[in-house]
Motif scaffolding. Structure first.
Motif: not given
Length: 102
Positions: A14, A84-85, A87-88, A91
């Motif tokens: 992050l 990314l979605e 993992r976070f 965001l």
């Protein structure tokens, strides 16, 4: 041509992502990529000189935000949206929405 490496999905950090997105040029690159599936590096020429763009693409790739796919003499860039979605969650969508309002 040198091999292009990307961080594994489970190692996306992050702090690196937020640091990479702290630059306005890199945010503009991400916003444009969010509007298309994939783009060639040269399609971002109005953002900065070629050498500067190479630096920005490297920062985004090393942070895990983009995937670079070499094909012949060109390099195609895309966002790693699904990685990314997972993992976070939410965001990148939030950052793109906020950056679009700048």
């Amino acid at each position: 041509m040198r091999a292009v490496t990307h961080p594994p999905s489970d190692q996306l950090d992050l702090s690196l992502i937020l640091d990479a997105l702290s630059d306005p040029i890199r945010r503009r690159i991400v916003i444009r990529l969010a509007a298309c599936d994939e783009a060639v590096c040269s399609s971002f020429a109005e953002f900065a000189p070629k050498t500067n763009l190479s630096y920005h693409f490297t920062r985004l790739r090393e942070a895990g935000l983009i995937r670079v796919r070499p094909e012949g003499t060109q390099r195609f860039i895309s966002l790693r949206l699904s990685d990314l979605e997972i993992r976070f969650p939410g965001l990148l969508g939030s950052i793109i929405k906020a950056a679009g309002q700048e």
